[in-house]
Design a protein around this motif. Structure first.
Motif, PDB file in Angstrom:
ATOM      1  N   ASN A  12      -0.901  -6.489  -4.247  1.00 40.34           N
ATOM      2  CA  ASN A  12      -0.317  -7.825  -4.097  1.00 40.34           C
ATOM      3  C   ASN A  12      -0.830  -8.701  -5.214  1.00 40.34           C
ATOM      4  OD1 ASN A  12       1.225  -8.278  -1.387  1.00 40.34           O
ATOM      5  ND2 ASN A  12      -0.472  -6.871  -0.941  1.00 40.34           N
TER       6      ASN A  12
ATOM      7  N   SER B 149       3.213   0.107  -4.157  1.00 44.94           N
ATOM      8  CA  SER B 149       2.491   1.377  -4.199  1.00 44.94           C
ATOM      9  C   SER B 149       3.261   2.336  -5.086  1.00 44.94           C
ATOM     10  CB  SER B 149       2.365   1.983  -2.800  1.00 44.94           C
ATOM     11  OG  SER B 149       1.699   1.079  -1.949  1.00 44.94           O
TER      12      SER B 149
ATOM     13  N   LYS C 237      -2.136   1.292  -4.439  1.00 44.26           N
ATOM     14  CA  LYS C 237      -1.858   1.179  -3.003  1.00 44.26           C
ATOM     15  C   LYS C 237      -1.769  -0.286  -2.608  1.00 44.26           C
ATOM     16  CE  LYS C 237      -2.398   5.252  -0.537  1.00 44.26           C
ATOM     17  NZ  LYS C 237      -2.527   6.111  -1.713  1.00 44.26           N
ATOM     18  N   ASP C 238      -0.602  -0.693  -2.106  1.00 47.47           N
ATOM     19  CA  ASP C 238      -0.420  -2.040  -1.556  1.00 47.47           C
ATOM     20  C   ASP C 238      -0.918  -3.138  -2.498  1.00 47.47           C
ATOM     21  OD1 ASP C 238       0.611  -0.863   0.697  1.00 47.47           O
ATOM     22  OD2 ASP C 238      -1.374  -0.681   1.637  1.00 47.47           O
TER      23      ASP C 238
ATOM     24  N   ASP D 161       2.896  -5.710  -1.901  1.00 49.81           N
ATOM     25  CA  ASP D 161       2.675  -4.347  -1.387  1.00 49.81           C
ATOM     26  C   ASP D 161       3.259  -3.245  -2.271  1.00 49.81           C
ATOM     27  OD1 ASP D 161       1.331  -5.392   0.727  1.00 49.81           O
ATOM     28  OD2 ASP D 161       3.076  -5.429   2.062  1.00 49.81           O
TER      29      ASP D 161
ATOM     30  N   GLY E  46      -5.268  -5.048  -2.849  1.00 53.82           N
ATOM     31  CA  GLY E  46      -4.754  -3.702  -3.059  1.00 53.82           C
ATOM     32  C   GLY E  46      -5.705  -2.905  -3.939  1.00 53.82           C
TER      33      GLY E  46
END
Lengths: 266, 515, 306
Positions: free
Chosen positions: B272, B292, B269-270, B290, B327
């Motif tokens: 970076n 995912s 998830k997200d 980001d 993330g």
């Protein structure tokens, strides 16, 4: 053992034979390096028991050469090992940690590299007296830089190699990665540069001794013998040519061997 | 009468016969392509007649009616410089670093001896090969240009003196997939426009089949087959050619039959990933932004993108061997911490395989130790004897035998080394493999056999795969879904067939068009 | 490029300060002082001298005073050659040392680069092997052996060249310069040869060859410049080595250069003299490194963006 011996090239044999001679000669020679033969001052070569004659105060040249070679090589090997340890520690740390730490550590090395470091060593010698220990430290201070650079470069390159990443993924702890993957793979190059450091150190030690700042009487070294020979060369050229020639032979052989190893391993 | 005609050529280097019985002919305005694996003698056959390799050629080699081998050194140099132009594989190194683009182009244009060209003429030549701001570029040094731009400069320089024959040795293999098509189209246009005879060398059938009129397949120094392109592709006569064609994936082939997938294994998830710029410079490089994605049990996900798109960085973060800035990565719903904080149980779940098979094995270690390394750390409960049995089992799994146990990596071919790397990756029973360009450094036949091995493992061991690659057509053979990365962003993610059938993002469209 | 120079200069100043301060404190840490003669001076005289030269102040203050005077170009008085300031002594010695060092590096570059080029062109042949063996021997020739040996051969035995002092004309320069240049030229020859061997295998040489250029043009226009990059990065350490070598050469040939003042000064604890010489040496080496960086940028344009 046999394979190891086969890998030794002739220049190293020359140095090994010279070391053996320097170790054996004092045992069989009737003269010691600091013993004065009052009946033979500046004796020419092959006079009596003095194969290479005597110096300006009647000491046997051969005995002094053997003693000088011993001291010079002992200092050189010890200091080269110091530089090996410091260089590997510094270079491997910088290379392994990377980033800003590496940047800072290598800037430091760069700065030292370009400095008149020899002069600081000379200052050290003058100021803190001329002990043989200080000669080690002084020389070690100068000579670890190249080793650190080389090791750092090797470690940086290795760190990018996938097999290191694979070891990390395999759960191998960092200490084991360094001991089992990194060090064995830089050992060859480090050995080659160790071999190249020895002549460098011989050069520095002799240089300091030549200026009267290195090994002190009654000990002698090839640098001191060259200095004594140079001071007396108009009377007995042999006094300069023998230690000078010996020094050059040792330096040339070690350099050839070191460069050969370096070319094999890198 | 062809412009360039090679009859019964043999090539020796230091007394070793490396190429023999080679016939090649190229006509003006046409393109002949030589296809072969590395070591097949394809480049040697093209470059040796012009003195560009250490080899010595014998036979009959006629260029524009003159026999190159009977010509004296002066004539040979003239034939080379007047009639021939060359484009090489590595645009990054093929230009002299300390001379400006203008100076090199000028030198190239003057090689056939006409008066020096004006600055305006030189700029026009750069524009012709598709470089913008041509005038400005004349004063730039090569390192300021990207790989694709440099290859355009190489092409401009190769045809600046109006040669009759253009020899292009793997002109696109070092470039990003999306650029390859553009460069090949440019070469096609120039060939027609200037009625150039073109001799193309490549290891990759797919990249040349739409551009060559005639194909020559080489293997181990000999010509296997030589026919017009359409005939060769439609009805190959020799076994090697058939295997080569089968090993070359194409987007128009029917979709493969893939194993069923289960519940979600990994879920990011997200994510970076940010690097500091090298040195003391301020600023940051955002490698992944980001991101995912999910991978299910038994599923294969392709992560596709050009070089510098961040695909490898993302893969390494998932495998726990690279940094993660922010993330969440979770495994069956549980948080998976980053790199240093992963415990052995977590490590055992995911294993990586890398692009360069030889570099992924420690050269000092024996294969038995290499393969058992994960087992020793990740499964300390297993005793020595079982461990040895498992090493052997893993070797058999990758179709290698026990005679490999005591060998060292240096004695392996690229394909064998990659099999060993896969054996190491699967031995501790992981549920997910992260494959970073695992087939792209290999010859096509070898690469396709590795891909097939992965497909088998996927079925027999229900292993999930993340396949990081630039090659969509290969990925399609084993992957359920695809994520396209462009400059750190996932610009598109979905079912493989849907994405290929109707690509939405520009980056995807380019990649699909280039395949 | 300008930015690079500016950045280098910015780092040069702290480096220089660090060297000066290190040397300053090192000397003061040592036991003994400049006024410990054979016969100890009466304590009052000692104290008076200490005050006169500011040696009674706290160390940091002395260091600060020294550096602020240095910034105005004042190296202070010599403590041993009492009638001279350090600036006067240095003004005598510097030209000699600079001439020696400058000529030596020019000679080493000339011999080294041409020998390396010649060997690379004849790669693998007897000439190549001979030159490379000679170069290895040359790198292993310490100045303090070659110096006296040359003096013995050309001075004492053949009587061709003066053994000591500066004398008339320029013949006194020959032996010191040759002794200094020999090891450096060997190293440069090896670097040039190795650099060319690497570069001549690179792709851009094949591109040039594909254009049908004559071999000499390929070598000089496309090959030589990148091949000299390792030589350029060796110039900094080489300069430091030459300055050290100059200490020996000046001693052996009795030349009144900076090196001799340094050794004498160090032995006599002449703080300002030693500091002055170290400062000058460091400045010279830093300037030389800067110069090497500029050459670097010319040889390889990629460096200009660094």
């Amino acid at each position: 053992m046999r394979r190891l011996l086969n890998r030794v090239h002739w220049p190293l044999w020359v140095v090994l034979v010279l070391i053996a001679l320097a170790l054996i000669l004092p045992l069989v020679s009737p003269w010691t390096y600091d013993q004065i033969d009052w009946e033979a001052v500046r004796a020419p070569a092959f006079s009596g028991s003095h194969i290479f004659g005597t110096d300006e105060i009647g000491r046997d040249r051969l005995a002094r050469l053997a003693a000088g070679t011993q001291v010079t090589l002992m200092v050189a090997i010890a200091a080269a090992l110091v530089s090996l340890v410091v260089g590997i520690a510094w270079g491997a740390t910088a290379g392994w940690v990377g980033g800003k730490v590496d940047e800072a550590m290598m800037r430091f090395v760069d700065a030292l590299y370009a400095l008149p470091f020899m002069f600081i060593v000379i200052l050290l010698m003058v100021i803190f007296g001329r002990s043989i220990l200080l000669v080690f430290i002084g020389i070690g201070l100068v000579e670890w830089l190249t080793m650190a650079r080389v090791v750092r470069g090797q470690v940086m390159a290795l760190k990018q190699r996938p097999f290191i990443l694979a070891a990390e993924a395999a759960g191998t702890p960092p200490r084991t990665i360094i001991l089992k993957h990194v060090l064995p793979n830089i050992a060859g190059v480090a050995l080659a540069y160790l071999m190249l450091t020895v002549p460098q150190v011989v050069m520095v030690e002799s240089f300091l001794s030549f200026l009267g700042l290195g090994v002190q009487e009654p000990l002698t070294s090839l640098g001191i013998l060259v200095k004594e020979g140079a001071d007396d060369m108009d009377m007995t050229p042999l006094g300069l040519l023998l230690p000078g020639g010996l020094l050059v032979i040792i330096l040339v052989c070690l350099t050839i061997e070191g460069e050969r190893l370096r070319d094999i391993f890198s | 009468m062809s412009l360039y005609e090679i009859r019964d050529m043999a090539i020796q280097i230091d007394g070793r016969q490396l190429v023999e019985g080679v016939n090649i002919s190229v006509e003006a305005g046409k393109c002949t392509a030589i296809i072969g694996a590395s070591g097949s003698g394809k480049s040697l056959s093209c470059l040796t007649p012009f003195g560009l390799t250490p080899g010595k050629a014998v036979g009959s080699i006629k260029l524009d009616g003159i026999d190159l081998l009977k010509a004296n050194a002066h004539q040979q140099m003239k034939l080379r410089s007047h009639l021939t132009g060359f484009v090489f594989q590595q645009p990054l190194t093929a230009l002299t670093p300390h001379l400006t683009i203008g100076a090199q182009l000028k030198e190239a244009a003057a090689q056939a001896g006409p008066p020096a060209l004006s600055r305006h003429d030189l700029a026009q030549k750069l524009e012709r090969v598709g470089l913008s701001r041509a005038d400005e570029r004349l004063d730039q040094f090569p390192h300021r240009l990207s790989g694709g731009e440099r290859q355009r400069v190489m092409i401009a320089a190769a045809i600046a003196h109006k040669p009759k024959l253009l020899i292009a040795d793997e002109p696109t293999s070092a470039l990003d997939a999306s650029l390859r098509g553009e460069i090949m189209t440019l070469l096609d246009d120039l060939r027609e426009e200037q009625r150039l005879a073109m001799l193309l060398v490549s290891h990759d059938l797919a990249s040349v089949e739409n551009h060559a009129d005639h194909l020559i397949v080489m293997e181990e120094g000999r010509v296997v087959e030589s026919s017009p392109t359409a005939d060769l592709i439609a009805c190959p006569k020799k076994d090697y050619t058939k295997r080569l064609i089968a090993a070359t994936p194409r987007l128009y082939e029917p979709p493969p039959d893939l194993p069923a997938t289960g519940h979600v294994l990994i879920d990011t998830k997200d994510v970076n990933i940010v690097f500091p710029k090298p040195g003391w410079r301020r600023g940051k490089i955002e490698a992944v932004v980001d991101a995912s994605l999910t991978v299910r049990k038994g599923e294969a996900l392709a992560i596709v993108g050009g070089s510098g798109s961040g695909k490898s960085t993302l893969g390494r973060a998932i495998a726990g061997i690279g940094p993660l800035t922010s993330g969440v990565i979770s495994w069956r719903g549980e948080h998976l911490p980053e790199r240093r904080d992963r415990n052995l149980a977590m490590r055992a779940l995911i294993q990586p395989v890398f692009q360069d098979p030889v570099a992924s094995l420690d050269p000092q270690w024996k294969l038995r130790d290499i393969i058992s390394e994960p087992l020793k750390n990740l499964r300390p409960d297993i005793n020595q004897q079982t461990r040895e049995e498992m090493v052997l089992k893993a070797l058999y799994d990758v179709k290698l035998g026990e005679e490999y146990l005591d060998r060292k990596p240096a004695s392996l071919s690229g394909g064998q080394a990659q099999r060993v790397a896969i054996a190491r990756a699967i031995i501790a029973g992981p549920e997910l493999l992260v494959l970073d360009e695992a087939t792209s450094a290999l010859d096509p036949l070898v690469g396709s056999s590795i891909l097939q091995l992965l497909a088998e493992l996927q079925r027999s061991k229900e292993i999930s795969l993340i396949l990081i690659t630039h090659d969509i057509a290969s990925a399609r053979r084993i992957c359920h879904r695809i994520a396209v990365l462009d400059e750190g962003h996932i610009v598109e993610i979905g079912e493989m067939e849907t994405v290929i059938g109707n690509p939405q993002a520009v980056a995807t469209q380019k990649l699909v068009a280039a395949s | 490029m300008l930015a690079l120079v500016a950045r280098r200069l910015m780092t040069a100043i702290p480096t220089l300060l660090a060297i000066i301060l290190t040397s300053f404190f090192l000397m003061r840490l040592a036991p003994g002082g400049p006024f410990d003669g054979e016969r100890p001076l009466p304590p009052e005289t000692q104290a008076a001298l200490q005050t006169a030269y500011g040696l009674d102040k706290p160390l940091w203050e002395q260091a600060w005073l020294y550096i602020s005077r240095l910034a105005q170009g004042d190296f202070g008085p010599s403590l041993v050659y009492r009638d001279f300031t350090v600036s006067e002594l240095v003004a005598q010695g510097l030209p000699i040392s600079l001439t020696l060092g400058g000529l030596a590096i020019a000679l080493a570059l000339l011999i080294g680069v041409s020998a390396g080029l010649f060997a690379a062109v004849r790669a693998g042949k007897a000439a190549d092997k001979t030159i490379m063996m000679l170069a290895t021997v040359a790198t292993a020739l310490p100045t303090f052996v070659t110096g006296p040996a040359l003096a013995l051969l050309f001075g004492l035995w053949l009587g061709l060249l003066p053994v000591s002092g500066t004398g008339e004309g320029w013949s006194w320069l020959i032996m010191p310069v040759v002794a200094l240049a020999l090891p450096v030229s060997g190293a440069i020859a090896k670097l040039t040869r190795a650099g060319l061997a690497t570069v001549l295998k690179q792709d851009h040489i094949r591109t040039a060859r594909a254009r049908g250029l004559p071999e000499t043009k390929i070598l000089f226009k496309h090959g030589l410049r990148p091949a000299l990059v390792p030589v350029a990065s060796y110039l900094g350490p080489a300069a430091a080595g030459l300055l050290t070598g100059a200490v020996v050469v000046e001693t052996v040939f009795g030349l009144p250069g900076l090196g001799r003042y340094f050794v004498q000064g160090a032995l006599n604890r002449d703080y300002p003299l030693v500091l002055g010489v170290v400062t000058l040496y460091a400045t010279l080496i830093i300037l030389f490194n800067l110069f090497a960086d500029l050459i670097y940028g010319w040889l390889d344009p990629r460096m200009r963006d660094g």
